[in-house]
Design a protein around this motif. Structure first.
Motif, PDB file in Angstrom:
ATOM      1  N   GLU A 136       0.835  -1.201   0.000  1.00  0.00           N
ATOM      2  CA  GLU A 136       0.000   0.000   0.000  1.00  0.00           C
ATOM      3  C   GLU A 136       0.873   1.257   0.000  1.00  0.00           C
ATOM      4  N   ILE A 137       1.954   1.261   0.764  1.00  0.00           N
ATOM      5  CA  ILE A 137       2.845   2.421   0.808  1.00  0.00           C
ATOM      6  C   ILE A 137       3.392   2.744  -0.579  1.00  0.00           C
ATOM      7  N   ASP A 138       3.688   1.730  -1.347  1.00  0.00           N
ATOM      8  CA  ASP A 138       4.247   1.947  -2.692  1.00  0.00           C
ATOM      9  C   ASP A 138       3.290   2.713  -3.597  1.00  0.00           C
ATOM     10  N   ARG A 139       2.002   2.721  -3.245  1.00  0.00           N
ATOM     11  CA  ARG A 139       1.010   3.435  -4.068  1.00  0.00           C
ATOM     12  C   ARG A 139       0.788   4.874  -3.598  1.00  0.00           C
ATOM     13  N   TRP A 140       1.406   5.275  -2.514  1.00  0.00           N
ATOM     14  CA  TRP A 140       1.163   6.616  -1.974  1.00  0.00           C
ATOM     15  C   TRP A 140       1.864   7.682  -2.812  1.00  0.00           C
ATOM     16  N   PRO A 141       1.227   8.835  -3.001  1.00  0.00           N
ATOM     17  CA  PRO A 141       1.889   9.942  -3.707  1.00  0.00           C
ATOM     18  C   PRO A 141       2.984  10.554  -2.847  1.00  0.00           C
ATOM     19  N   ARG A 142       3.974  11.124  -3.496  1.00  0.00           N
ATOM     20  CA  ARG A 142       5.058  11.781  -2.783  1.00  0.00           C
ATOM     21  C   ARG A 142       4.936  13.284  -2.932  1.00  0.00           C
ATOM     22  N   GLY A 143       5.160  13.991  -1.830  1.00  0.00           N
ATOM     23  CA  GLY A 143       5.260  15.434  -1.887  1.00  0.00           C
ATOM     24  C   GLY A 143       3.949  16.201  -1.906  1.00  0.00           C
ATOM     25  N   ARG A 144       2.816  15.532  -1.823  1.00  0.00           N
ATOM     26  CA  ARG A 144       1.531  16.232  -1.752  1.00  0.00           C
ATOM     27  C   ARG A 144       0.633  15.542  -0.728  1.00  0.00           C
ATOM     28  N   ALA A 145      -0.234  16.334  -0.120  1.00  0.00           N
ATOM     29  CA  ALA A 145      -1.074  15.826   0.962  1.00  0.00           C
ATOM     30  C   ALA A 145      -2.142  14.869   0.440  1.00  0.00           C
ATOM     31  N   PHE A 146      -2.384  13.809   1.197  1.00  0.00           N
ATOM     32  CA  PHE A 146      -3.478  12.880   0.893  1.00  0.00           C
ATOM     33  C   PHE A 146      -3.988  12.315   2.216  1.00  0.00           C
ATOM     34  N   PRO A 147      -5.254  11.888   2.272  1.00  0.00           N
ATOM     35  CA  PRO A 147      -5.808  11.348   3.524  1.00  0.00           C
ATOM     36  C   PRO A 147      -5.311   9.923   3.760  1.00  0.00           C
ATOM     37  N   ARG A 440     -18.754   8.525  11.734  1.00  0.00           N
ATOM     38  CA  ARG A 440     -18.712   7.623  10.584  1.00  0.00           C
ATOM     39  C   ARG A 440     -19.409   6.341  11.027  1.00  0.00           C
ATOM     40  N   ALA A 441     -20.711   6.251  10.693  1.00  0.00           N
ATOM     41  CA  ALA A 441     -21.576   5.176  11.200  1.00  0.00           C
ATOM     42  C   ALA A 441     -21.547   5.218  12.731  1.00  0.00           C
ATOM     43  N   ILE A 442     -21.116   4.131  13.388  1.00  0.00           N
ATOM     44  CA  ILE A 442     -21.129   4.121  14.848  1.00  0.00           C
ATOM     45  C   ILE A 442     -19.754   4.480  15.429  1.00  0.00           C
ATOM     46  N   THR A 443     -18.801   4.874  14.579  1.00  0.00           N
ATOM     47  CA  THR A 443     -17.472   5.239  15.045  1.00  0.00           C
ATOM     48  C   THR A 443     -17.247   6.745  14.891  1.00  0.00           C
ATOM     49  N   LEU A 444     -16.130   7.219  15.449  1.00  0.00           N
ATOM     50  CA  LEU A 444     -15.730   8.617  15.317  1.00  0.00           C
ATOM     51  C   LEU A 444     -14.369   8.666  14.644  1.00  0.00           C
ATOM     52  N   ALA A 445     -14.329   9.266  13.464  1.00  0.00           N
ATOM     53  CA  ALA A 445     -13.128   9.279  12.635  1.00  0.00           C
ATOM     54  C   ALA A 445     -12.569  10.697  12.530  1.00  0.00           C
ATOM     55  N   PRO A 446     -11.292  10.849  12.142  1.00  0.00           N
ATOM     56  CA  PRO A 446     -10.736  12.197  11.929  1.00  0.00           C
ATOM     57  C   PRO A 446     -11.396  12.870  10.733  1.00  0.00           C
ATOM     58  N   SER A 447     -11.711  14.150  10.887  1.00  0.00           N
ATOM     59  CA  SER A 447     -12.565  14.857   9.926  1.00  0.00           C
ATOM     60  C   SER A 447     -11.987  14.905   8.521  1.00  0.00           C
ATOM     61  N   ASP A 448     -10.677  15.041   8.366  1.00  0.00           N
ATOM     62  CA  ASP A 448     -10.116  15.114   7.019  1.00  0.00           C
ATOM     63  C   ASP A 448      -9.413  13.830   6.614  1.00  0.00           C
ATOM     64  N   GLY A 449      -9.685  12.760   7.347  1.00  0.00           N
ATOM     65  CA  GLY A 449      -9.024  11.497   7.044  1.00  0.00           C
ATOM     66  C   GLY A 449      -7.568  11.478   7.449  1.00  0.00           C
ATOM     67  N   THR A 450      -7.132  12.456   8.259  1.00  0.00           N
ATOM     68  CA  THR A 450      -5.732  12.668   8.623  1.00  0.00           C
ATOM     69  C   THR A 450      -4.878  12.798   7.358  1.00  0.00           C
ATOM     70  N   ARG A 451      -4.880  13.994   6.797  1.00  0.00           N
ATOM     71  CA  ARG A 451      -4.068  14.261   5.621  1.00  0.00           C
ATOM     72  C   ARG A 451      -2.597  14.290   6.008  1.00  0.00           C
ATOM     73  N   VAL A 452      -1.766  13.624   5.229  1.00  0.00           N
ATOM     74  CA  VAL A 452      -0.333  13.565   5.487  1.00  0.00           C
ATOM     75  C   VAL A 452       0.420  13.826   4.185  1.00  0.00           C
ATOM     76  N   VAL A 453       1.705  14.136   4.343  1.00  0.00           N
ATOM     77  CA  VAL A 453       2.593  14.303   3.199  1.00  0.00           C
ATOM     78  C   VAL A 453       3.745  13.330   3.377  1.00  0.00           C
ATOM     79  N   VAL A 454       4.022  12.534   2.351  1.00  0.00           N
ATOM     80  CA  VAL A 454       5.140  11.588   2.365  1.00  0.00           C
ATOM     81  C   VAL A 454       6.347  12.256   1.731  1.00  0.00           C
ATOM     82  N   SER A 455       7.481  12.219   2.445  1.00  0.00           N
ATOM     83  CA  SER A 455       8.697  12.803   1.883  1.00  0.00           C
ATOM     84  C   SER A 455       9.773  11.739   1.804  1.00  0.00           C
TER      85      SER A 455
END
Length: 455
Positions: A136-147, A440-455
């Motif tokens: 899954e990590i290999d599919r992550w974008p580099r240098g820009r924010a994603f949830p 999120r249904a019966i759970t509580l999730a982070p509002s922006d999906g926890t946006r991160v940037v991979v460097s």
């Protein structure tokens, strides 16, 4: 709809219950759906350690008093019914789910499900979890924010496909995975499918009708997989959880029926997919928000793992990484309370509660008590290095004989995922990060999906 309501505890009108809001029950449930943490915090501030909320289908007495929590978790399971308190999940999980059973039926199902979750079994899944994470990590974008929350959902769903269902890549794997994802997204998107008084069809036009169609498609694939395994030696020689469930027998030598197997598979899916993914999204948020904690976790990982990918052999050394996960679960438990429906009157710390009431030990409020956790709003993983928390002071997975069967698996999975991510790449929160808990249904999730940037 009437049949569904008949399985639920009836509202209680006893005026001796602890105080609570005087609003109509429909207004109370609407407020709770919209802002459950705000409702809990306001009630705790106004009414103290015991307060009552009235919903159209049940009356709940919430408590965040540790002694009361201890009494509930240590109480007679024949008095404190937990399955009845989870009835809202019945359309998803089915009648045979261990989460919905009480008494002897619950004990039988629990014993049948225990073997795959023994500590020795956990180590067998480490490589699967790590490999899924690295892919899954290999599919992550580099240098820009994603949830990162959707990425964690991809990981936890694929882990379930392989470790629980025992299905590798192929047409059947891909078809079931796609339909499960569709079903889970529908359940997360619309709380309406979980409310008993809104479960009607209207000619197939309602969210509940759409949910039932998706569930039927999943069921066909699951029953086909179960039948094929039964016809081929019950998965003998395989290490996945479904195969072990197929081989398990009770004290009378009886195996689980296809319906029981299906219901427990869906239970493991619900308990192990969305909850673990959401917990991991919160873990990354808190860890990336605290540079000192992040550096300490990275240093520990470098000492324990070096240049290798994390494996089962490394995990016992990752004590601080483990503490990060536990402290996150203290601050952001995915389920904010557990429920026990009283089958007869009980005295609970001076409160005489009648049968029919649902007692709700509140995970969220208990785990933020300043007398138990100084500076309770602060992220301090060191709390879980200094000493052992009592099970009635810290219970993100519930407690007593009803503590989540998959707790060890979930904690193990999160540890492997976090270690794998930290060993492979550097993450940071974007400057504009503004995260808050959302339903999120019966759970509580982070509002922006926890946006991160991979460097």
């Amino acid at each position: 709809m009437d049949a569904a309501l008949d399985t639920l505890p009836r509202p209680v009108t006893d005026t001796r219950l602890p105080p609570g809001p005087k609003l109509p029950s429909l207004v109370q449930v609407a407020q709770f759906i919209h802002d459950r943490l705000g409702v809990l915090e306001r009630c705790a501030e106004r009414y103290g350690e015991f307060f009552t909320l009235r919903f159209p289908w049940e009356t709940l007495v919430f408590t965040w008093n540790p002694e009361a929590v201890k009494q509930v978790f240590g109480g007679d399971p024949a008095i404190y019914f937990a399955g009845q308190g989870n009835n809202i999940l019945r359309p998803f999980l089915g009648d045979s789910s261990v989460l919905l059973l009480d008494g002897a039926e619950h004990l039988r199902q629990r014993r049948l499900l225990l073997p795959p979750f023994h500590g020795e079994r956990m180590r067998a899944y480490a490589d699967v979890i790590r490999d899924v994470t690295l892919a899954e990590i290999d599919r992550w974008p580099r240098g820009r924010a994603f949830p990162i929350h959707p990425a964690m959902q991809e990981i936890t769903l694929e882990v379930i496909m392989r470790a629980v269902f025992g299905m590798e890549s192929g047409d059947r794997h891909d078809s079931l995975r796609a339909k499960l994802k569709q079903l889970l997204d529908e359940g997360a998107r619309s709380i309406l499918v979980f409310l008993p008084f809104l479960q009607f069809d209207l000619g197939g036009l309602t969210p509940y009708a759409r949910f039932k169609r998706q569930m039927a498609a999943v069921d066909r694939l699951l029953f086909d997989e179960i039948a094929e395994r039964r016809a081929n030696g019950n998965g003998a020689g395989r290490s996945d959880i479904l195969s072990m469930m197929l081989q398990a027998v009770d004290e009378d030598g009886k195996p689980m029926t296809p319906q029981e197997l299906r219901d427990e598979l869906l239970t493991l899916l619900v308990a192990g997919h969305e909850t673990s993914a959401t917990s991991l999204a919160w873990v990354f948020y808190y860890l990336l928000s605290d540079r000192q904690a992040l550096e300490r976790a990275q240093d520990e990982l470098r000492r324990a793992v070096g240049e290798e990918a994390p494996s089962a052999a490394h995990l016992p050394e990752l004590r601080y990484v483990d503490a990060v996960i536990k402290e996150t679960a203290r601050l952001r438990p995915i389920i904010v309370f557990v429920a026990r429906a009283l089958q007869q009157p009980v005295d609970l710390c001076g409160h005489r509660l009648p049968a029919g009431v649902t007692v709700a030990p509140c995970i969220y409020l208990t785990q933020r008590r300043a007398d138990l956790y100084p500076e309770p709003e602060r992220f301090r993983p060191e709390r879980f290095l200094d000493g052992k928390q009592m099970p009635y002071e810290y219970f993100p997975f519930g407690g007593g004989v009803r503590r989540c069967l998959g707790m060890a698996f979930a904690q193990y999975e999160m540890k492997v995922v976090l270690a794998s991510v930290l060993s492979r790449c550097s993450l940071a929160l974007p400057p504009d990060s503004d995260v808050r808990p959302v339903r999120r249904a019966i759970t509580l999730a982070p509002s922006d999906g926890t946006r991160v940037v991979v460097s």
